[in-house]
Design an enzyme around this catalytic site. Structure first.
Site, PDB file in Angstrom:
ATOM      1  N   ASP A 198       6.228  -1.733  11.373  1.00  9.79           N
ATOM      2  CA  ASP A 198       6.325  -0.229  10.819  1.00  9.79           C
ATOM      3  C   ASP A 198       5.143   0.154  12.768  1.00  9.79           C
ATOM      4  OD1 ASP A 198       4.201  -1.935  11.280  1.00  9.79           O
ATOM      5  OD2 ASP A 198       3.189  -1.858   9.447  1.00  9.79           O
TER       6      ASP A 198
ATOM      7  N   THR B 239       3.539 -13.862   8.830  1.00 12.60           N
ATOM      8  CA  THR B 239       3.749 -13.373  10.294  1.00 12.60           C
ATOM      9  C   THR B 239       4.761 -14.709  10.616  1.00 12.60           C
ATOM     10  OG1 THR B 239       1.985 -13.320  11.075  1.00 12.60           O
ATOM     11  CG2 THR B 239       3.278 -11.083   9.926  1.00 12.60           C
TER      12      THR B 239
ATOM     13  N   ARG C 243       1.014  -1.295  -0.013  1.00  7.62           N
ATOM     14  CA  ARG C 243       0.005  -0.014   0.077  1.00  7.62           C
ATOM     15  C   ARG C 243       0.823   0.740   0.261  1.00  7.62           C
ATOM     16  NH1 ARG C 243      -3.838  -1.746   4.896  1.00  7.62           N
ATOM     17  NH2 ARG C 243      -2.176  -3.705   4.902  1.00  7.62           N
TER      18      ARG C 243
ATOM     19  N   ASN D 272      36.893  30.003  -7.148  1.00  7.79           N
ATOM     20  CA  ASN D 272      37.610  29.156  -6.322  1.00  7.79           C
ATOM     21  C   ASN D 272      37.349  28.085  -7.353  1.00  7.79           C
ATOM     22  OD1 ASN D 272      35.195  29.035  -6.167  1.00  7.79           O
ATOM     23  ND2 ASN D 272      35.182  27.396  -4.844  1.00  7.79           N
ATOM     24  N   TYR D 273      37.013  28.261  -8.698  1.00  9.35           N
ATOM     25  CA  TYR D 273      37.171  26.505  -9.277  1.00  9.35           C
ATOM     26  C   TYR D 273      37.324  27.815 -11.097  1.00  9.35           C
ATOM     27  CZ  TYR D 273      35.077  22.824 -11.731  1.00  9.35           C
ATOM     28  OH  TYR D 273      34.754  21.913 -12.751  1.00  9.35           O
TER      29      TYR D 273
ATOM     30  N   ARG E  62      26.747  26.132   3.551  1.00 10.07           N
ATOM     31  CA  ARG E  62      26.574  25.022   2.560  1.00 10.07           C
ATOM     32  C   ARG E  62      27.979  24.152   4.069  1.00 10.07           C
ATOM     33  NH1 ARG E  62      27.790  25.965  -3.172  1.00 10.07           N
ATOM     34  NH2 ARG E  62      28.512  23.580  -3.247  1.00 10.07           N
TER      35      ARG E  62
ATOM     36  N   LYS F  49       8.300  -1.394   3.104  1.00  4.37           N
ATOM     37  CA  LYS F  49       8.581  -0.010   3.862  1.00  4.37           C
ATOM     38  C   LYS F  49       8.866   0.676   5.233  1.00  4.37           C
ATOM     39  CE  LYS F  49       4.254  -1.022   6.281  1.00  4.37           C
ATOM     40  NZ  LYS F  49       3.138  -1.780   6.754  1.00  4.37           N
TER      41      LYS F  49
ATOM     42  N   GLY G 203      -6.512  -7.360  13.478  1.00  5.42           N
ATOM     43  CA  GLY G 203      -7.218  -9.014  13.938  1.00  5.42           C
ATOM     44  C   GLY G 203      -7.971  -8.883  15.240  1.00  5.42           C
TER      45      GLY G 203
ATOM     46  N   ASN H 175       0.859   2.270   6.938  1.00  8.26           N
ATOM     47  CA  ASN H 175       0.343   0.911   5.919  1.00  8.26           C
ATOM     48  C   ASN H 175       0.410   1.313   4.905  1.00  8.26           C
ATOM     49  OD1 ASN H 175       0.112  -1.898   6.760  1.00  8.26           O
ATOM     50  ND2 ASN H 175      -1.683  -1.256   8.135  1.00  8.26           N
TER      51      ASN H 175
HETATM   52  C1  UD1 Z   1      -0.762  -8.097  11.597  1.00  7.53           C
HETATM   53  C2  UD1 Z   1      -1.792  -9.528  12.436  1.00  7.53           C
HETATM   54  C3  UD1 Z   1      -3.148  -8.490  13.453  1.00  7.53           C
HETATM   55  C4  UD1 Z   1      -2.565  -7.445  13.580  1.00  7.53           C
HETATM   56  C5  UD1 Z   1      -2.229  -6.194  12.858  1.00  7.53           C
HETATM   57  C6  UD1 Z   1      -1.205  -5.491  13.449  1.00  7.53           C
HETATM   58  C7  UD1 Z   1      -1.150 -11.824  11.941  1.00  7.53           C
HETATM   59  C8  UD1 Z   1      -1.288 -12.345  10.511  1.00  7.53           C
HETATM   60  N1  UD1 Z   1      -1.756 -10.170  11.587  1.00  7.53           N
HETATM   61  O1  UD1 Z   1      -1.868  -7.807  10.342  1.00  7.53           O
HETATM   62  O2  UD1 Z   1      -3.450  -9.475  14.112  1.00  7.53           O
HETATM   63  O3  UD1 Z   1      -3.944  -6.796  13.909  1.00  7.53           O
HETATM   64  O4  UD1 Z   1      -0.529  -6.687  12.582  1.00  7.53           O
HETATM   65  O5  UD1 Z   1      -0.783  -4.072  12.592  1.00  7.53           O
HETATM   66  O6  UD1 Z   1       0.242 -11.574  11.957  1.00  7.53           O
HETATM   67  N2  UD1 Z   1       5.862 -10.253   7.270  1.00  7.53           N
HETATM   68  C9  UD1 Z   1       7.133 -10.055   7.191  1.00  7.53           C
HETATM   69  N3  UD1 Z   1       6.881 -11.517   6.215  1.00  7.53           N
HETATM   70  C10 UD1 Z   1       5.402 -12.095   6.460  1.00  7.53           C
HETATM   71  C11 UD1 Z   1       4.538 -11.062   6.471  1.00  7.53           C
HETATM   72  C12 UD1 Z   1       4.843 -10.210   7.079  1.00  7.53           C
HETATM   73  O7  UD1 Z   1       7.845 -10.162   7.651  1.00  7.53           O
HETATM   74  O8  UD1 Z   1       5.729 -12.981   5.563  1.00  7.53           O
HETATM   75  C13 UD1 Z   1       5.587  -8.526   8.263  1.00  7.53           C
HETATM   76  C14 UD1 Z   1       5.474  -7.294   7.889  1.00  7.53           C
HETATM   77  O9  UD1 Z   1       6.803  -6.440   7.143  1.00  7.53           O
HETATM   78  C15 UD1 Z   1       5.183  -6.044   8.426  1.00  7.53           C
HETATM   79  C16 UD1 Z   1       4.210  -7.021   9.650  1.00  7.53           C
HETATM   80  O10 UD1 Z   1       5.338  -8.151   9.529  1.00  7.53           O
HETATM   81  O11 UD1 Z   1       6.533  -5.395   9.353  1.00  7.53           O
HETATM   82  C17 UD1 Z   1       3.292  -7.208   9.981  1.00  7.53           C
HETATM   83  O12 UD1 Z   1       2.532  -7.368   8.703  1.00  7.53           O
HETATM   84  P1  UD1 Z   1       1.545  -6.856   7.707  1.00  7.53           P
HETATM   85  O13 UD1 Z   1       1.173  -7.822   6.652  1.00  7.53           O
HETATM   86  O14 UD1 Z   1       1.110  -5.995   7.925  1.00  7.53           O
HETATM   87  O15 UD1 Z   1       0.217  -7.858   9.125  1.00  7.53           O
HETATM   88  P2  UD1 Z   1      -0.829  -6.838   9.422  1.00  7.53           P
HETATM   89  O16 UD1 Z   1      -2.015  -7.551   7.386  1.00  7.53           O
HETATM   90  O17 UD1 Z   1      -1.060  -5.692   9.324  1.00  7.53           O
HETATM   91 MG    MG Z   2       0.437  -4.110   8.736  1.00  3.76          MG
END
Ligand code: UD1
Ligand code: MG
Length: 464
Positions: free
Chosen positions: A103, A79, A16, A386-387, A333, A23, A140, A228
């Protein structure tokens, strides 16, 4: 306190944001979001957080300062899968793992401390930081049984209409007992609306086997606000800025108009300084006490001493001493090093130059690759050349020199102490101390010439 480790999830695409930049690297008040999370972690004693990287991971690694370890998640399968990438690293670790998404830039150490304290004192296997929203869309939901015990976290896309009406939501910030976390993760399934391995399902698995899951509810939603899209990024920056400006005010700085004052993280401002509207101070900038900054000042990664004013000017990677007056419309500068009691006036540009105490460069001047001695006065319109089209050369001016207006100083050049340069000179040779340098054509006056010339012109016009 038991041992604590920190894991930051930052492998996701951040679709997004509509950007090629990962991000978590987007900056909030001058610092990448993921580094703000890392700093909050350091505040609770986690010296080297581990960041899970994936999408544009190398860019993220290169964009962060020292002090992080990294794990790769080459495919973004959710996640839960992201946390699993750190299993090997924490195989022998016994204690608490703090998991935070990359984030949530407003997260504070106080907030983390509260979560950790709750986790430790309740001896739970998992403690989730939650918030209550009138409109919980996108988060969630925290599902509880009749005894108010947490049974699971249901993602919006998987929730029943009844579950969607739950107002308590998951912030994505948790404490886990490390052993339990890594023993549970391999049991996750991706049978859900998004086909992902959800970290949130660890909660259900722990609760279903009788493990204690706790929540820590935060009333200040700001702290756990996720970013996001770019509007949320702007909102987060605004919020953090206001927090920092408020603190400055409480510390004795006058901020005339917080709405038009832009300061980054890692900015210091001394007491009794007044910051006027439309001023920007970037990360790494230090302003002393009793200064007047702005209106319309941009001070970027620079240091300013005490009792100095910088009015309608731009200062970039420079040092300015105390009791100086800068501007309006000055451009200082990189590499400018300005002493105390110096005046840099309107339409003056200074680059990579040392200006000693009590010198004055008051109007319409360019000083580059130069040094100017103590008490010297540089007249209006002076230019250091200077240049030569190939290389830069230095101009050195001694103490108490007087450079007449509209002088052109062709570098390389050394001008001694107490020298006077006549106005309008083009100086191409070194000038010894105490000398007067005249570098202009000699003036000749032709007495009575004008009436003759006019008369000639007039008779020529009449006879035509
Ligand atoms: C997640 C939570 C949700 C919560 C919300 C809060 C899960 C399944 N859901 O949803 O319950 O309310 O955060 O903001 O965890 N990331 C990875 N690898 C992946 C996927 C994500 O490193 O495969 C990282 C993303 O870069 C991000 C973080 O995990 O920093 C959260 O991922 P995101 O996709 O934003 O989860 P949400 O849908 O927001
Ligand atoms: Mg998120």
């Amino acid at each position: 306190m038991s041992q604590i480790a920190g894991l930051i999830l930052a492998a996701g695409k951040g679709t997004r944001m509509k950007s090629d930049l990962p991000k978590a690297l987007f900056r909030v008040c001058g610092v990448p979001m993921v580094d703000l999370v890392g700093r909050a972690m350091r505040g609770v004693g986690i010296q080297r957080p581990t960041v899970v990287v994936g999408h544009k991971g190398q860019m993220l690694i290169d964009g962060l300062p020292n002090g992080y370890d990294f794990e790769w998640q080459t495919e973004q399968l959710g996640t839960g899968h992201a946390v699993l990438m750190a299993a090997e690293r924490y195989r022998a670790f016994e204690g608490t793992i703090l998991v935070v998404p990359g984030d949530v830039p407003l997260l504070s150490s106080d907030c983390l401390r509260q979560l950790i304290d709750h986790h430790t004192s309740s001896q739970s296997l998992c403690t989730v930081a939650t918030m209550k929203f009138a409109d919980p869309t996108g988060y969630g939901r925290i599902v509880r049984d009749l005894n108010e015990r947490v049974t699971e976290i249901v993602e919006e896309k998987d929730a029943t209409p009844e579950q969607r009406s739950i107002q308590e939501v998951n912030s994505g910030v948790y404490c886990f007992d490390s052993k339990t976390l890594f023993a549970t993760l391999p049991q996750l399934s991706s049978q859900n609306a998004q086909g992902e391995y959800y970290l949130t399902d660890v909660v259900k698995l722990i609760a279903s086997t009788g493990g204690v899951v706790e929540t820590c509810v935060f009333a200040d939603h700001d702290l756990l606000r996720g970013v996001n899209d770019r509007w949320q990024l702007a909102e987060a920056a605004h919020s953090l800025r206001m927090r920092m400006l408020r603190q400055l005010c409480l510390d004795g700085v006058t901020v005339v108009d917080p709405a038009t004052t832009f300061i980054d993280v890692d900015v210091e401002v001394g007491a009794e300084t007044v910051i006027h509207p439309m001023t920007t101070l970037t990360s790494g900038t230090r302003i002393g006490e009793g200064c007047e900054i702005g209106p319309n000042a941009l001070i970027d990664k620079s240091a300013v001493g005490n009792f100095t004013s910088v009015n309608m000017s731009r200062v970039n990677e420079a040092i300015i001493g105390s009791n100086c007056k800068v501007g309006p419309f000055a451009h200082i500068r990189p590499g400018a090093n300005i002493g105390d009691h110096v005046k840099i006036g309107n339409f003056v540009e200074i680059k990579k130059s040392d200006i000693a105490d009590r010198a004055a460069v008051s109007h319409l001047t360019y000083i580059g690759d130069s040094s100017i001695g103590e008490g010297s006065n540089i007249g209006a319109g002076t230019i250091t050349c200077n240049y030569d089209g190939f290389a830069k050369h230095r101009t050195e001016i001694g103490a108490n020199a007087f450079i007449g207006s509209n002088s052109t100083l062709v570098a390389p050049l050394v001008i001694g102490n107490n020298v006077m340069v006549a106005a309008g000179s083009v100086i191409t040779k070194d000038v010894p101390a105490e000398a007067l340098a005249l570098g202009r054509s000699k003036q000749e006056n032709k007495e009575g010439w004008v009436p003759h010339w006019r008369k000639r012109k007039t008779s020529a016009t009449v006879s035509q």
